[in-house]
Design a protein around this motif. Structure first.
Motif, PDB file in Angstrom:
ATOM      1  N   PHE A   1       1.002  -1.237  -0.074  1.00  0.00           N
ATOM      2  CA  PHE A   1       0.132   0.041  -0.811  1.00  0.00           C
ATOM      3  C   PHE A   1       1.244   1.379  -0.121  1.00  0.00           C
ATOM      4  O   PHE A   1       0.556   2.064  -0.977  1.00  0.00           O
ATOM      5  CB  PHE A   1      -1.033  -0.217   1.502  1.00  0.00           C
ATOM      6  N   GLY A   2       1.937   0.926   0.556  1.00  0.00           N
ATOM      7  CA  GLY A   2       2.899   2.740   0.432  1.00  0.00           C
ATOM      8  C   GLY A   2       3.345   2.380  -0.651  1.00  0.00           C
ATOM      9  O   GLY A   2       3.927   3.701  -1.034  1.00  0.00           O
ATOM     10  N   TRP A   3       3.871   1.586  -1.410  1.00  0.00           N
ATOM     11  CA  TRP A   3       5.077   2.190  -2.159  1.00  0.00           C
ATOM     12  C   TRP A   3       3.050   2.324  -3.578  1.00  0.00           C
ATOM     13  O   TRP A   3       3.622   3.546  -4.330  1.00  0.00           O
ATOM     14  CB  TRP A   3       4.506   0.265  -3.286  1.00  0.00           C
ATOM     15  N   TYR A   4       1.920   2.267  -3.422  1.00  0.00           N
ATOM     16  CA  TYR A   4       0.763   2.233  -4.395  1.00  0.00           C
ATOM     17  C   TYR A   4       0.165   3.779  -4.232  1.00  0.00           C
ATOM     18  O   TYR A   4       0.141   4.224  -4.827  1.00  0.00           O
ATOM     19  CB  TYR A   4      -0.580   1.282  -3.881  1.00  0.00           C
ATOM     20  N   MET A   5       0.432   4.405  -2.808  1.00  0.00           N
ATOM     21  CA  MET A   5      -0.088   5.555  -2.555  1.00  0.00           C
ATOM     22  C   MET A   5       1.639   6.658  -3.453  1.00  0.00           C
ATOM     23  O   MET A   5       0.883   7.133  -3.476  1.00  0.00           O
ATOM     24  CB  MET A   5       0.401   5.491  -0.892  1.00  0.00           C
ATOM     25  N   LEU A   6       3.113   6.146  -2.824  1.00  0.00           N
ATOM     26  CA  LEU A   6       4.075   6.522  -3.499  1.00  0.00           C
ATOM     27  C   LEU A   6       3.594   6.669  -5.194  1.00  0.00           C
ATOM     28  O   LEU A   6       3.711   7.964  -5.980  1.00  0.00           O
ATOM     29  CB  LEU A   6       4.723   5.859  -3.769  1.00  0.00           C
TER      30      LEU A   6
ATOM     31  N   LEU B   1      -0.166   9.275  -5.938  1.00  0.00           N
ATOM     32  CA  LEU B   1      -0.291  10.624  -5.048  1.00  0.00           C
ATOM     33  C   LEU B   1       1.186  11.113  -5.519  1.00  0.00           C
ATOM     34  O   LEU B   1       0.938  12.363  -5.721  1.00  0.00           O
ATOM     35  CB  LEU B   1      -0.434   9.722  -3.703  1.00  0.00           C
ATOM     36  N   ASN B   2       2.182  10.276  -5.785  1.00  0.00           N
ATOM     37  CA  ASN B   2       3.793  11.401  -6.557  1.00  0.00           C
ATOM     38  C   ASN B   2       4.103  11.273  -7.838  1.00  0.00           C
ATOM     39  O   ASN B   2       4.613  12.524  -8.480  1.00  0.00           O
ATOM     40  CB  ASN B   2       4.906  10.645  -5.588  1.00  0.00           C
ATOM     41  N   ILE B   3       3.318   9.766  -8.313  1.00  0.00           N
ATOM     42  CA  ILE B   3       3.978   9.569  -9.904  1.00  0.00           C
ATOM     43  C   ILE B   3       3.189   9.784 -10.445  1.00  0.00           C
ATOM     44  O   ILE B   3       4.181  10.957 -11.073  1.00  0.00           O
ATOM     45  CB  ILE B   3       4.977   8.087  -9.666  1.00  0.00           C
ATOM     46  N   TYR B   4       2.347   9.670 -10.451  1.00  0.00           N
ATOM     47  CA  TYR B   4       1.087   9.552 -10.861  1.00  0.00           C
ATOM     48  C   TYR B   4       0.660  11.484 -11.351  1.00  0.00           C
ATOM     49  O   TYR B   4       0.612  11.835 -10.496  1.00  0.00           O
ATOM     50  CB  TYR B   4       0.337   8.795 -10.627  1.00  0.00           C
ATOM     51  N   GLY B   5       0.773  11.603 -13.165  1.00  0.00           N
ATOM     52  CA  GLY B   5       0.964  13.154 -13.241  1.00  0.00           C
ATOM     53  C   GLY B   5       2.238  13.755 -12.489  1.00  0.00           C
ATOM     54  O   GLY B   5       1.836  15.161 -13.028  1.00  0.00           O
ATOM     55  N   SER B   6       3.131  13.482 -12.002  1.00  0.00           N
ATOM     56  CA  SER B   6       4.756  14.137 -12.431  1.00  0.00           C
ATOM     57  C   SER B   6       5.600  13.523 -13.474  1.00  0.00           C
ATOM     58  O   SER B   6       4.951  14.297 -14.077  1.00  0.00           O
ATOM     59  CB  SER B   6       5.021  14.505 -11.419  1.00  0.00           C
ATOM     60  N   ILE B   7       5.668  12.067 -13.307  1.00  0.00           N
ATOM     61  CA  ILE B   7       6.129  11.255 -14.219  1.00  0.00           C
ATOM     62  C   ILE B   7       5.103  10.833 -15.485  1.00  0.00           C
ATOM     63  O   ILE B   7       5.807  10.842 -16.533  1.00  0.00           O
ATOM     64  CB  ILE B   7       7.087  10.539 -13.753  1.00  0.00           C
TER      65      ILE B   7
ATOM     66  N   GLN C   1      -2.825  19.781  -6.666  1.00  0.00           N
ATOM     67  CA  GLN C   1      -1.339  20.773  -6.751  1.00  0.00           C
ATOM     68  C   GLN C   1      -1.193  20.306  -7.787  1.00  0.00           C
ATOM     69  O   GLN C   1       0.291  20.699  -7.937  1.00  0.00           O
ATOM     70  CB  GLN C   1      -1.455  19.658  -5.137  1.00  0.00           C
ATOM     71  N   GLY C   2      -2.168  19.356  -9.144  1.00  0.00           N
ATOM     72  CA  GLY C   2      -1.065  18.972 -10.230  1.00  0.00           C
ATOM     73  C   GLY C   2      -0.891  18.243 -10.401  1.00  0.00           C
ATOM     74  O   GLY C   2      -0.273  17.510 -12.139  1.00  0.00           O
ATOM     75  N   TYR C   3      -0.442  17.178  -9.046  1.00  0.00           N
ATOM     76  CA  TYR C   3       0.167  16.122  -9.726  1.00  0.00           C
ATOM     77  C   TYR C   3      -1.079  14.616  -8.662  1.00  0.00           C
ATOM     78  O   TYR C   3      -1.056  15.406  -7.547  1.00  0.00           O
ATOM     79  CB  TYR C   3       1.252  15.589  -9.868  1.00  0.00           C
ATOM     80  N   GLY C   4      -0.523  13.569  -9.005  1.00  0.00           N
ATOM     81  CA  GLY C   4      -1.399  13.322  -7.889  1.00  0.00           C
ATOM     82  C   GLY C   4      -3.062  12.373  -8.256  1.00  0.00           C
ATOM     83  O   GLY C   4      -3.617  13.641  -8.115  1.00  0.00           O
TER      84      GLY C   4
ATOM     85  N   VAL D   1       7.262  18.286  -1.473  1.00  0.00           N
ATOM     86  CA  VAL D   1       6.721  17.026  -1.887  1.00  0.00           C
ATOM     87  C   VAL D   1       6.428  16.255   0.087  1.00  0.00           C
ATOM     88  O   VAL D   1       7.117  16.567   0.444  1.00  0.00           O
ATOM     89  CB  VAL D   1       7.482  15.736  -2.869  1.00  0.00           C
ATOM     90  N   ASP D   2       4.527  16.046   0.026  1.00  0.00           N
ATOM     91  CA  ASP D   2       4.387  15.717   1.010  1.00  0.00           C
ATOM     92  C   ASP D   2       4.740  14.022   1.056  1.00  0.00           C
ATOM     93  O   ASP D   2       4.086  13.324   0.431  1.00  0.00           O
ATOM     94  CB  ASP D   2       3.618  16.455   1.739  1.00  0.00           C
ATOM     95  N   VAL D   3       5.845  12.783   1.830  1.00  0.00           N
ATOM     96  CA  VAL D   3       5.694  11.903   1.236  1.00  0.00           C
ATOM     97  C   VAL D   3       5.656  11.160   2.553  1.00  0.00           C
ATOM     98  O   VAL D   3       5.480  10.087   3.318  1.00  0.00           O
ATOM     99  CB  VAL D   3       7.050  11.771   1.065  1.00  0.00           C
ATOM    100  N   SER D   4       5.316  11.486   3.840  1.00  0.00           N
ATOM    101  CA  SER D   4       5.538  11.066   5.262  1.00  0.00           C
ATOM    102  C   SER D   4       4.679  10.093   4.684  1.00  0.00           C
ATOM    103  O   SER D   4       4.772   9.279   6.322  1.00  0.00           O
ATOM    104  CB  SER D   4       4.967  12.314   6.262  1.00  0.00           C
ATOM    105  N   GLU D   5       3.302   9.995   4.391  1.00  0.00           N
ATOM    106  CA  GLU D   5       3.323   8.452   4.690  1.00  0.00           C
ATOM    107  C   GLU D   5       3.240   7.809   4.457  1.00  0.00           C
ATOM    108  O   GLU D   5       3.624   6.166   4.982  1.00  0.00           O
ATOM    109  CB  GLU D   5       1.164   9.179   3.989  1.00  0.00           C
ATOM    110  N   VAL D   6       3.502   8.128   3.153  1.00  0.00           N
ATOM    111  CA  VAL D   6       4.584   7.005   2.117  1.00  0.00           C
ATOM    112  C   VAL D   6       5.956   6.282   2.612  1.00  0.00           C
ATOM    113  O   VAL D   6       5.619   4.701   3.009  1.00  0.00           O
ATOM    114  CB  VAL D   6       4.895   7.594   0.538  1.00  0.00           C
TER     115      VAL D   6
END
Lengths: 370, 356
Positions: free
Chosen positions: A131-136, A139-145, A157-160, B331-336
């Motif tokens: 789930f941690g990787w799924y969130m990464l 939330l962070n890669i989708y829309g930015s990379i 915010q433009g990504y995630g 970037v907020d990655v605390s939860e991850v």
């Protein structure tokens, strides 16, 4: 023999009694009850059925089915982004989800092989870990990379990906062929049931698949591994490989199960949807009279029915009883956890007792030899 | 020799420690104050260390990682809420909360321990689910229990206890900083606290309390009962042959773990400022388990050094990574990070082949 039958039916009967008391207290309209239970059976059965094959292989309840659920959700996010709607969208989502589910299943199977005897707790932690990787990823890669097309699904915010997505593929299977049944009963009560033929056919298909699978060579091998790993490996079976295969199948099925579940609900709770998939599926199966080492299709179907009947009735019963709807809400959460806990304790207790009697017998033999 | 050293400490620990050091080096460049970060890490060490310490008795007696931490946490919460109900303030209030918490912990721990004795070998999974069930059960209890103090009750006509009960007026005191800002600080946290420079404040009270509890646990394992407990955990066959009552010692270890968790949560709450009810106790399970594992404990061996190193590393990573990454990349990655580090560590421990 008789006693084991008694314990097998004890849990379903107990739940039937709880549901009956709940219905007597809440007095819900029958139309609501039938409509809701029908919807929930269609929604959840597939996920519950996905648990059967790892049990066959002796790996206990696969608390790692959120892995498959996440694969399915990733597929749905892509489909929503690309704007593919209806049934084709669901099929594309399943096509995207399948390879991810296979990869995750392979990984999970390998990890579980290193944690023999602790498969269930490990699969549970594994679900949190992935789930941690799924969130990464979302939330962070989708829309930015990973580029996106549909602005609506992206956070401000433009990504995630947003927390909640309205799915364009909603009811993609259900709507294909839906037969609403409606007829009046006594008084003002009515019987209401939607029968989405295609979705039900999918559930029937997985049932047939499971029955067929048990009869294949792989199915037989799996059962052999489930009964005794040592004997199975002495007989020339690759226990490691077979165990991995069982988890891969379960994960892929969970992926499809989650897609069916979400197309019925219509919205995707991006970062919380998969969480309860395992708990509710496991609880349903156990309520149906399955154990950690033995589960069948009737267990799954009956369990899904009883568990969700409880789920529908409990908040209202709680409200009728105490005047506070929250108590009913907490009570059903408590019951779902308690069912799983009790089933696990009962199983472990039985195994512990068997092991200690076997131990005593062995000791006695040693003494007699002396 | 060198490989022995690495083996002894273990790769995950070395990687995490190096990563943490790297974070501290990079921190100023990302606009994060090192002194402030240090204070955060030390503060969180104080808040979590006794909870992590509560893992030791059960691991040593062979009950595995205590995934049933929420049970002890709930005992502590019950103690705290009851102490506030009596209107007790200051150190007396905290003391009464702890004593009551220990009493509740003994009762819950006894039942919990009896369950765990019936299912030897499956403790961890069942402990997790017993924890979940108990939290759900207590959620009903929080609504029903007849507490009357308005501080604890839901406002706006709701029934039952609040989600978060503020303890500022009971267990905390108000201090004025040099720049004139006021802040509520927990009594134990503030006890004998030392200021180093402008930004670094060491909560000596919490560290002292941890030292006392750790010393007590250490001393316990030096007694006859303590060493029999270790025997039960490391070699049950031998323990049985030596005539040790295995079930009794396991029961004692479970009660001890539960009572320590009850004390630990009260220390946490007086620093955090709130007693968190309902599903909040679940949040501590995986954090405490992961912390002691990072410190070098395994499923069947743990000591106080593991607690200290583990809590510093775990809380360090948890506080530093988000603030540094957030400072550098926005970037907020605390939860991850929390999910991956916590569960990755537990997975590592579960999949390590046991040496026995």
């Amino acid at each position: 023999m008789k006693k084991s039958n008694l314990t097998r039916f004890m849990v379903p009967v107990l739940f039937l009694i709880i549901c009956a008391i709940g219905i007597a207290l809440a007095k819900p309209p029958i139309a609501y009850l039938t409509g809701e239970i029908g919807r929930r059976m269609v929604r959840n059965s597939f996920l519950v059925l996905a648990l059967i094959i790892p049990i066959l292989a002796g790996m206990g309840i696969n608390f790692g089915i959120p892995l498959g659920a996440m694969a399915g959700q990733i597929g749905l996010v892509f489909v929503t982004d690309w704007g593919i709607t209806g049934t084709p969208g669901l099929i594309v989502a399943a096509l995207i989800g399948t390879p991810i589910a296979i990869l995750l299943g392979q990984f999970a199977g390998r990890v579980l092989n290193r944690a023999r005897g602790r498969e269930m707790i490990t699969s549970m932690i594994l679900a949190f870990f992935i789930f941690g990787w799924y969130m990464l990823f979302l939330l962070n890669i989708y829309g930015s990379i990973i580029p996106y097309k549909n602005k609506k699904i992206i956070l401000s915010q433009g990504y995630g990906v947003k927390n909640a997505l309205k799915l364009d593929v909603a009811h993609g299977f259900d709507k294909l062929l839906n037969i609403p049944i409606k007829f009046p009963l006594w008084d003002k009560q009515k019987f209401v049931l939607d029968v989405p033929i295609v979705t039900i056919l999918l559930i029937v298909a997985i049932c047939i698949f499971t029955i067929w699978f048990k009869k294949t060579k792989l199915g037989h091998d799996m059962r052999a591994v489930g009964q005794d790993q040592k004997v199975a490996s002495n007989a020339g079976l690759y226990t490691d490989k077979i165990r991995i295969q069982s988890i891969v199948i379960s994960t892929v099925l969970a992926c499809y199960g989650q897609i069916i579940y979400l197309q019925n609900i219509g919205t995707l709770n991006t970062y919380g949807g998969q969480d309860q998939a395992a708990l509710y599926a496991a609880a349903s199966l156990l309520v149906g009279g399955a154990s950690v080492s033995k589960a069948s299709i009737p267990n799954a179907i009956l369990g899904t029915f009883l568990f969700h009947l409880m789920f529908i009735v409990m908040p209202q019963a709680g409200k009728a009883l105490t005047g506070d709807a929250m108590i009913g809400e907490y009570f059903r959460t408590f019951l779902s956890y308690a069912v799983v806990t009790l089933a696990l304790i009962m199983h472990a207790y039985k195994r512990h007792k068997e092991m200690s009697t076997a131990h005593k017998l062995a000791q006695q033999e040693v003494k007699e030899e002396k | 020799m060198q490989t022995d050293f690495i083996k002894k400490i273990g790769w995950p620990r070395i990687i995490i420690a190096l990563f943490l050091i790297a974070l501290f080096i990079v921190a100023p460049a990302a606009g994060v104050s090192v002194a402030k970060s240090l204070e955060d890490v030390i503060g969180r060490f104080g808040m979590f260390s006794i909870l992590v310490l509560s893992m030791i008795p059960m691991i040593q007696s062979g009950c595995g990682l205590n995934f049933g931490v929420p049970i002890g946490v709930i005992a502590g919460i019950l103690g705290g809420v009851t102490s506030i109900e009596f209107g007790l303030k200051g150190f007396l209030g905290i003391l009464v909360a702890m004593v009551l918490g220990i009493i509740f912990a003994c009762i819950f721990g006894l039942v919990y321990g009896i369950i765990l004795n019936k299912i030897k070998g499956d403790e961890m999974l069942i402990a997790t689910y017993v924890g979940y069930s108990f939290v759900a059960f207590m959620s009903i209890a929080w609504v029903i229990l007849p507490y009357k103090n308005p501080v604890s009750l839901m406002s706006y006509g709701g029934t039952g206890l609040r989600q978060q009960i503020p303890v500022a007026n009971y267990w905390m005191q108000s201090i004025t900083h040099a720049d004139g800002t006021r802040e509520s600080v927990g009594l134990i946290t503030n006890f004998l606290a030392i200021n180093i420079g402008d930004n670094l404040r060491i909560p000596v009270g919490m560290l002292l309390l941890f030292a006392i509890m750790a010393a007590l646990v250490w001393a316990f394992f030096k007694t006859k009962m303590g060493s029999s407990m270790i025997a039960v955990g490391s070699n049950p066959e031998y323990a049985k042959a030596a005539g040790i009552n295995i079930n009794k010692l396991r029961l004692v270890s479970v009660v001890m773990s539960t009572a320590l968790a009850a004390i630990g949560i009260i220390v946490y709450q007086q620093s955090y400022g709130y007693i968190q009810l309902y599903i909040a106790p679940l949040a501590f399970t995986f954090q405490t388990v992961a912390a002691i594992l990072i410190g070098g404990a395994s499923i069947n061996k743990a000591n106080i050094v593991h607690v200290i190193i583990g809590t510093i590393l775990y809380q360090g990573i948890l506080t530093m990574t988000p603030s540094v990454i957030n400072g550098a990349l926005k970037v907020d990655v605390s939860e991850v990070i929390r999910l991956i580090v916590t569960n990755g560590m537990i997975l590592y421990a579960l999949t390590r082949r046991s040496k026995a």
